[in-house]
Design a protein around this motif. Structure first.
Motif, mmCIF file in Angstrom:
data_model
loop_
_atom_site.group_PDB
_atom_site.id
_atom_site.type_symbol
_atom_site.label_atom_id
_atom_site.label_comp_id
_atom_site.label_asym_id
_atom_site.label_seq_id
_atom_site.Cartn_x
_atom_site.Cartn_y
_atom_site.Cartn_z
ATOM 1 N N THR A 1 69.642 79.309 -10.924
ATOM 2 C CA THR A 1 69.249 80.372 -11.837
ATOM 3 C C THR A 1 69.952 81.669 -11.458
ATOM 4 N N ILE A 2 70.274 81.818 -10.189
ATOM 5 C CA ILE A 2 70.944 83.019 -9.689
ATOM 6 C C ILE A 2 72.460 82.791 -9.748
ATOM 7 N N PRO A 3 73.209 83.612 -10.479
ATOM 8 C CA PRO A 3 74.640 83.387 -10.663
ATOM 9 C C PRO A 3 75.455 83.279 -9.372
ATOM 10 N N THR A 4 75.092 84.015 -8.347
ATOM 11 C CA THR A 4 75.889 83.973 -7.115
ATOM 12 C C THR A 4 75.828 82.620 -6.433
ATOM 13 N N THR A 5 74.825 81.811 -6.751
ATOM 14 C CA THR A 5 74.724 80.492 -6.121
ATOM 15 C C THR A 5 74.968 79.346 -7.101
ATOM 16 N N SER A 6 75.627 79.651 -8.219
ATOM 17 C CA SER A 6 75.824 78.614 -9.236
ATOM 18 C C SER A 6 76.958 77.656 -8.906
ATOM 19 N N PHE A 7 77.735 77.965 -7.886
ATOM 20 C CA PHE A 7 78.802 77.074 -7.458
ATOM 21 C C PHE A 7 78.888 77.117 -5.944
ATOM 22 N N ASN A 8 78.917 75.939 -5.313
ATOM 23 C CA ASN A 8 78.983 75.854 -3.857
ATOM 24 C C ASN A 8 80.294 75.159 -3.490
ATOM 25 N N SER A 9 81.254 75.932 -2.996
ATOM 26 C CA SER A 9 82.588 75.419 -2.693
ATOM 27 C C SER A 9 82.572 74.317 -1.633
ATOM 28 N N GLY A 10 81.778 74.486 -0.585
ATOM 29 C CA GLY A 10 81.703 73.478 0.479
ATOM 30 C C GLY A 10 81.165 72.152 -0.024
ATOM 31 N N GLU A 11 80.084 72.206 -0.799
ATOM 32 C CA GLU A 11 79.520 70.980 -1.371
ATOM 33 C C GLU A 11 80.510 70.314 -2.314
ATOM 34 N N MET A 12 81.214 71.133 -3.110
ATOM 35 C CA MET A 12 82.174 70.581 -4.063
ATOM 36 C C MET A 12 83.324 69.897 -3.325
ATOM 37 N N THR A 13 83.824 70.513 -2.272
ATOM 38 C CA THR A 13 84.910 69.919 -1.492
ATOM 39 C C THR A 13 84.473 68.567 -0.929
ATOM 40 N N ALA A 14 83.255 68.496 -0.421
ATOM 41 C CA ALA A 14 82.736 67.227 0.114
ATOM 42 C C ALA A 14 82.608 66.180 -0.993
ATOM 43 N N ALA A 15 82.131 66.571 -2.152
ATOM 44 C CA ALA A 15 81.982 65.635 -3.273
ATOM 45 C C ALA A 15 83.342 65.127 -3.742
ATOM 46 N N LEU A 16 84.347 66.002 -3.770
ATOM 47 C CA LEU A 16 85.694 65.582 -4.170
ATOM 48 C C LEU A 16 86.262 64.570 -3.199
ATOM 49 N N ALA A 17 85.995 64.780 -1.913
ATOM 50 C CA ALA A 17 86.503 63.874 -0.866
ATOM 51 C C ALA A 17 85.887 62.479 -0.973
#
Length: 155
Positions: free
Chosen positions: A132-148
């Protein structure tokens, strides 16, 4: 929010009025859908630009990016052109694309949630993140892990 391991069938429309389906990507590429809170959200715009800056990471994982917005086609097309967004930008064919994945309006119905969904080449949701809070709408570390964790795609 949609669950990891589920499938996703969205009825979307791009900024030129053409239907967009995740089925078009089946067996071809993985898809990251970033659901912006609003076109006017500074933090969401910053996240969209971070995808452009980190395009090599997405190319390496064979990921196509789609940006979903809650506004209409006209507003989405103007934003895409003004911000020079190289990705497919979509709106919902019926309602907002956000509603179809369970991203609701919170805080007295005034603030649209934003989020990220990663779908693999088999159409299976491999990662979700909502906020709900825009500053936490994307997590780069989690995304990198999911891509891997995505399986390699034969080209």
């Amino acid at each position: 929010m949609i669950d990891v391991g589920s499938t996703l069938d969205l009825k979307l429309e791009d900024t030129e009025g053409h239907p967009v389906s995740l089925a078009d990507h089946a067996g071809v590429d993985n898809v990251l859908i970033y659901f912006m809170r609003a076109l006017s959200c500074a933090q969401c715009n910053a996240h969209a630009q971070s995808f452009v800056r980190n395009q090599a990471q997405f190319d390496d994982a064979n990921v196509s990016i789609i940006v979903a917005v809650p506004e209409g086609v006209t507003e989405a097309a103007a934003w895409k052109a003004k911000k020079n967004i190289p990705y497919t930008v979509v709106v919902g064919e019926e309602g907002t694309p956000h509603q179809s994945v369970g991203l609701l309006k919170k805080v007295f119905g005034a603030m649209q949630q934003s989020g990220t969904v990663l779908v693999d080449t088999d159409g299976i949701v491999r990662y979700t993140h909502a906020s709900t809070i825009p500053t936490t709408s994307f997590n780069s570390g989690e995304m990198t892990a999911a891509l891997a964790e995505l399986k390699p795609v034969s080209k």
